[in-house]
Design a protein around this motif. Structure first.
Motif, PDB file in Angstrom:
ATOM      1  N   ASP A   1      32.016  38.763  47.328  1.00 46.71           N
ATOM      2  CA  ASP A   1      30.621  39.019  46.967  1.00 46.71           C
ATOM      3  C   ASP A   1      30.175  37.967  45.964  1.00 46.71           C
ATOM      4  OD1 ASP A   1      31.910  39.830  44.653  1.00 46.71           O
ATOM      5  OD2 ASP A   1      30.800  41.687  44.460  1.00 46.71           O
ATOM      6  N   ILE A   2      28.870  37.848  45.803  1.00 53.63           N
ATOM      7  CA  ILE A   2      28.399  36.780  44.917  1.00 53.63           C
ATOM      8  C   ILE A   2      28.580  37.146  43.459  1.00 53.63           C
ATOM      9  CG2 ILE A   2      26.806  35.791  46.593  1.00 53.63           C
ATOM     10  CD1 ILE A   2      24.490  37.043  45.124  1.00 53.63           C
ATOM     11  N   LYS A   3      28.580  38.446  43.157  1.00 55.10           N
ATOM     12  CA  LYS A   3      28.644  38.853  41.753  1.00 55.10           C
ATOM     13  C   LYS A   3      29.964  38.468  41.093  1.00 55.10           C
ATOM     14  CE  LYS A   3      26.073  42.294  40.170  1.00 55.10           C
ATOM     15  NZ  LYS A   3      25.555  43.650  39.915  1.00 55.10           N
ATOM     16  N   SER A   4      31.060  38.489  41.852  1.00 54.55           N
ATOM     17  CA  SER A   4      32.367  38.184  41.260  1.00 54.55           C
ATOM     18  C   SER A   4      32.533  36.707  40.918  1.00 54.55           C
ATOM     19  CB  SER A   4      33.494  38.601  42.208  1.00 54.55           C
ATOM     20  OG  SER A   4      33.408  39.967  42.487  1.00 54.55           O
ATOM     21  N   THR A   5      31.701  35.865  41.509  1.00 51.89           N
ATOM     22  CA  THR A   5      31.810  34.441  41.205  1.00 51.89           C
ATOM     23  C   THR A   5      30.634  33.944  40.350  1.00 51.89           C
ATOM     24  OG1 THR A   5      30.751  33.987  43.319  1.00 51.89           O
ATOM     25  CG2 THR A   5      33.137  33.845  43.258  1.00 51.89           C
ATOM     26  N   ALA A   6      29.550  34.713  40.309  1.00 51.15           N
ATOM     27  CA  ALA A   6      28.382  34.282  39.530  1.00 51.15           C
ATOM     28  C   ALA A   6      28.787  34.025  38.088  1.00 51.15           C
ATOM     29  CB  ALA A   6      27.281  35.340  39.587  1.00 51.15           C
TER      30      ALA A   6
ATOM     31  N   PRO B   1      38.553  42.993  39.805  1.00 49.26           N
ATOM     32  CA  PRO B   1      38.890  41.794  40.595  1.00 49.26           C
ATOM     33  C   PRO B   1      38.244  40.515  40.068  1.00 49.26           C
ATOM     34  CG  PRO B   1      38.349  43.624  42.048  1.00 49.26           C
ATOM     35  CD  PRO B   1      38.045  44.083  40.645  1.00 49.26           C
ATOM     36  N   CYS B   2      37.147  40.629  39.293  1.00 46.45           N
ATOM     37  CA  CYS B   2      36.547  39.389  38.764  1.00 46.45           C
ATOM     38  C   CYS B   2      37.475  38.707  37.766  1.00 46.45           C
ATOM     39  CB  CYS B   2      35.192  39.677  38.123  1.00 46.45           C
ATOM     40  SG  CYS B   2      35.293  40.675  36.633  1.00 46.45           S
ATOM     41  N   LEU B   3      38.536  39.394  37.315  1.00 48.03           N
ATOM     42  CA  LEU B   3      39.480  38.779  36.374  1.00 48.03           C
ATOM     43  C   LEU B   3      40.629  38.049  37.069  1.00 48.03           C
ATOM     44  CD1 LEU B   3      39.676  41.622  33.693  1.00 48.03           C
ATOM     45  CD2 LEU B   3      38.357  39.507  33.579  1.00 48.03           C
ATOM     46  N   GLN B   4      40.644  38.100  38.404  1.00 48.97           N
ATOM     47  CA  GLN B   4      41.696  37.396  39.147  1.00 48.97           C
ATOM     48  C   GLN B   4      41.722  35.917  38.754  1.00 48.97           C
ATOM     49  OE1 GLN B   4      41.567  38.176  43.425  1.00 48.97           O
ATOM     50  NE2 GLN B   4      42.820  36.355  43.810  1.00 48.97           N
ATOM     51  N   ASN B   5      42.910  35.378  38.577  1.00 47.00           N
ATOM     52  CA  ASN B   5      43.126  33.992  38.113  1.00 47.00           C
ATOM     53  C   ASN B   5      42.764  33.777  36.640  1.00 47.00           C
ATOM     54  OD1 ASN B   5      43.630  33.582  40.849  1.00 47.00           O
ATOM     55  ND2 ASN B   5      42.821  31.474  40.800  1.00 47.00           N
ATOM     56  N   VAL B   6      42.355  34.831  35.933  1.00 47.76           N
ATOM     57  CA  VAL B   6      41.966  34.695  34.530  1.00 47.76           C
ATOM     58  C   VAL B   6      42.992  35.375  33.626  1.00 47.76           C
ATOM     59  CG1 VAL B   6      40.196  35.229  32.816  1.00 47.76           C
ATOM     60  CG2 VAL B   6      39.517  34.598  35.138  1.00 47.76           C
ATOM     61  N   ILE B   7      43.302  36.631  33.965  1.00 45.15           N
ATOM     62  CA  ILE B   7      44.309  37.350  33.182  1.00 45.15           C
ATOM     63  C   ILE B   7      44.998  38.345  34.117  1.00 45.15           C
ATOM     64  CG2 ILE B   7      42.484  38.892  32.316  1.00 45.15           C
ATOM     65  CD1 ILE B   7      44.270  39.544  29.926  1.00 45.15           C
ATOM     66  N   SER B   8      46.309  38.403  34.046  1.00 45.43           N
ATOM     67  CA  SER B   8      47.069  39.327  34.873  1.00 45.43           C
ATOM     68  C   SER B   8      48.048  40.046  33.963  1.00 45.43           C
ATOM     69  CB  SER B   8      47.812  38.557  35.967  1.00 45.43           C
ATOM     70  OG  SER B   8      48.474  39.465  36.807  1.00 45.43           O
TER      71      SER B   8
END
Lengths: 334, 334, 334, 334
Positions: free
Chosen positions: A273-278, C45-52
């Protein structure tokens, strides 16, 4: 390292200021637009209390005196005139316009006569996932278009498995900021709100850019058909690419192999979705297969990975810094 | 003519009430839902000062005593149990669920065991552009799904010119009301706002409905690949269908021939948008060609032409009235 | 310094993770919620590649072993139980709930019985513009409510010029994220989109918080009447406060004096908007006068200055760092 | 009865066409704008298949030959020139501009010199809830402004209970269509989306209109302070009015008495929202009291009850028809 931002009025110029003002290695020493009449925090009130600096009327000589690298956020045609001067004065250039993205013939067919044929051959297409080594040593990066970035990152790994005779369809959806700041009936609130529509089907200038890069990087002349849509959102871009496979593959494996060293590509197990990359420099990719039909689904922030954060990442690479330095990886959108 | 609305709680039930309360020939005599506890203007405060009537707990016998025709806006499976009883009591039925849309085998594969095999064969698929004559004489109309309506009206005229071996891709975008009123994380404001994403790619139940109807009406088993997206809008549906032509045709002429007698299909000379059809029973269609690649672009209101106004138009035809009677052709959206 | 985030599931917990993962001095060593079953980049999921990092099931003893300071993003009542334990174990606490914001009597009247009467008197109200010195030396900061933050920063400087007998009216508008993540008909997309409405007029729990703090900081018991509205936006808060002046003043001068040392308050010369503050810790203020009527207009990001970035700023101050460290001052929204 | 629509290009002109094309008594015989170059369904593609009629270059003589009544959806100043001619030719006029709304002095102070002083005294302010009898017999109705309609319907019943010395505060929120179709940075999508902001606080031209009408209808010169806000919605208007009561009253009873005969005013028991009135001629009102503080909350559709449907209702009354004839009471928005 001292850097200049030329073209600070538009959306991509503003995004450059935002990133560079907090960048640990780059130091903004010069900001310019076509009028040079305000402070940057008057031009963009959201910058109040963050950065206060006069905006200059852009002059190549002044840039060269103040900076080692310049970001050009200018309209095509204007950009190459300026880039030419800067390159001759020894300033590194990251050009966000279309002027150095294409081969001469493709460019002149789709834009206008090229006015800097001398430097065009040196330009490196700024897609670090494919051109990182070349970016390291060039003085001139042509930052890719937003639609090509989102389309190519999804499509390129699958080119070997596609038949040249069967059309590839790219259904792209972009937030309104992609159209820039110029007033237009199309981007007026009452037209876009609660709406979605295609525009320039098969006729957008990013279509030949995609075709040329697929040919160059994938060694195949695909029948690519590109239809952009405008969506009811300020920023963000979703690309749904539909291809026909000529052999059976595991598409997730293909992606993982292609991007195992790419810090800003994320392979997702659900539609993106666009929100996760915005607000970030990430490109998220998802794939689904139905027999020989493959759905390649990518999302980026059109102003960041599709423009300004990609430009900063390219500048990082050109200057020997880590690609990720000062490039946003999280956004303050829930 | 007296009519009943069964299932008045959801969006499609509400839309039926809105249209029928002002309809010149139909007279609402019975409104029901599963609880039967409020007046209809308590259930839907927007109906205050418009219609005030008790909502009943749905009973087939009561429907038969009060109405000659019933609209069923019920979940699948519930609907067929109710329809069966009504048909046996001599009530005409327009069923907005999936229960009578498909052939037995397709239905049971994609939904559940069918509980009214007796009436299933009599059901007419309620797409007046293709089944108007059959609708005139039936007692049971199966109102099409929203995605199939928007997809089929664009795709069907071109089926003769398509190759069965090359995939057809349907990239569909729906407003959130299509997901119904049930609370869900997916349809929460913060998830949908400023966002767009695909869901159930290649796995949505409307895909087999589209394939079956293309086979029946177009005599061809196409390789149709359907990917729905949810968009940041309350109502409206845009479908972008991508096909490969096996011969050269004038696609606008094909459309004009197909729909010369269809009062609610409009052929447009620019890409369609959801706003122009929202609040109406129209289906707008646009086409663009690029070599052998064809882009078929349709827009409808998912709750009206995709559900409730189509149901009223079908009821009009079943009862010998003009298809357009009491069906909205303009919307109070700028 | 090692810090813990307790309550990582909700919006404010997520915002804390985002800020702290890039914070130059704080180091996230412990993340918890009520289930403790996923990694934080699975939860968000927006934290993927940022913090795990694994999310723990929250235990005070584990916090104390891992961290020197804890952020509590928990529901009221749950929070005080947890804070009490942490404080006894020597962990500094920034509490984002309402549990330590109010005096005992006000709290128990508007919320529930207080379960940590011991630490309540030590709590400092975390509005650095008014309590910076006290925050420096406390172990327990009560982070203010979002509406009180936006209202008080505008209203407090004018309290000396107001009559206790004439009502003050606060018309507040909040983005939907302020309602949290719990599913509700109110915050479903189709209810909020293209809409605006008041809720709980004169009855919101933030009204007694505002009244109490005005009394405490302004030494005056004002007749404050608070009406919150929900707006069609994910984040952001605009407060329009209407007061009657009892003497003639220059309101801009009043503001400038009040906030000359406040790094995150910006006095604007045009009405403020939510977009300019969204994604940042800024509070923008504008005032306009019409005779004895004064319009005080403030904007903040409800999740940041109204919650999580204020919490980080408070933690900075508690730990002797600069208030602005790692706190966002620019947002990637055009 | 034959009617003309002058000014068909803007939003209010379009809404007039939509209502009048389906009106049972009015027959559109003449549509005009300033250029007269297209068919009405070319000018507004949403009218395709609904009405196809040439748009004329507006001429008073042609109007008089074709119609008995004219709706003027023109800018102020242009409108009075045209109205004057029409009235002299015996055509009834419903003027949607500001030209006949105010007394001469108020008008000239806030707009420009008045060019039709002859007819100004005959004009009736088109608020049927207060001027129905006068509308029945006039040839010239001045359709109220959108903000005054929404404000006055809430405020007027309470004027007897207010003190002239204590300010009344009107916090109004309007959808973007209220700003008309002219391109502007303010109404560009990227500025309005995910945003809300006040504009022209205390300086909007509708403020003197409200003050004058309160004085005239309520016999009291109130200290009214009006602050409009632009919201992220296409249509709809919410007004939150804050007043101080000088005696204790039951505000719901006051409203019920005031509007017992008003078919388009609905008293609600919950805060009103714009969605329930959008697409209709209704004005919804809610009140809440807190000691001597009263919150009056109204919602209308700014383009309908705030402009075009009010104009049609006024025309109905002028022509002896039922006020509700052909005026929308339900909208196809979920």
């Amino acid at each position: 390292m001292n850097v200049a931002i030329i073209g600070a009025t538009g959306y991509t110029g503003l995004e450059l200021v935002k990133m560079l003002v907090n960048h640990p290695k780059f130091n903004i020493t010069y900001i310019a637009n076509s009028t040079g009449e305000q402070r940057v925090d008057e031009l963009h009130p959201c910058l109040q209390n963050v950065i206060s600096m006069d905006v200059q009327k852009a002059q190549a000589k002044d840039v060269a005196e103040n900076a080692d690298l310049a970001f050009l956020a200018l309209p095509h045609q204007t950009s190459m005139g300026f880039a030419k001067e800067l390159l001759e004065l020894g300033v590194k250039v990251v050009d966000l316009s279309a002027d150095y993205r294409l081969e001469l013939e493709t460019y002149e067919k789709n834009y206008c006569a090229h006015e800097d044929k001398e430097h065009l051959p040196q330009a490196v297409y700024g897609l670090p996932e494919y051109y990182k080594e070349q970016i390291k040593t060039t003085n001139l990066v042509a930052n890719p278009g937003c639609y090509p970035t989102a389309t190519l990152l999804g499509l390129l790994p699958f080119v070997p498995y596609l038949d040249e005779n069967i059309p590839v369809f790219v259904d792209a959806k972009s937030g309104v900021s992609g159209a820039g700041k110029k007033l237009s009936e199309v981007t007026a609130f009452c037209n876009v709100n609660e709406n979605i529509f295609a525009y320039n089907p098969f006729k957008h200038r990013h279509m030949p850019e995609i075709i040329e890069k697929v040919k160059k990087l994938g060694n195949k002349e695909l029948n690519i058909n590109f239809v952009p849509h405008l969506i009811n959102a300020t920023r963000g871009m979703l690309v749904s690419t539909y291809v026909t496979l000529k052999e059976d593959i595991d598409p997730v494996e293909v992606l993982k192999n292609a991007y195992k060293d790419a810090p800003f590509v994320r392979i997702k197990d659900k539609p993106v979705d666009i929100k996760s990359t915005a607000g970030t420099n990430f490109c998220d990719i998802f794939v689904a297969k139905n027999g020989n039909a493959l759905f390649i689904n990518t999302a980026i922030d059109n102003l960041l990975k599709g423009a300004s954060s990609a430009a900063v990442a390219n500048a990082n690479i050109m200057c020997g810094f880590d690609e990720a330095l000062g490039v946003p990886n999280i956004a303050y959108v829930p």
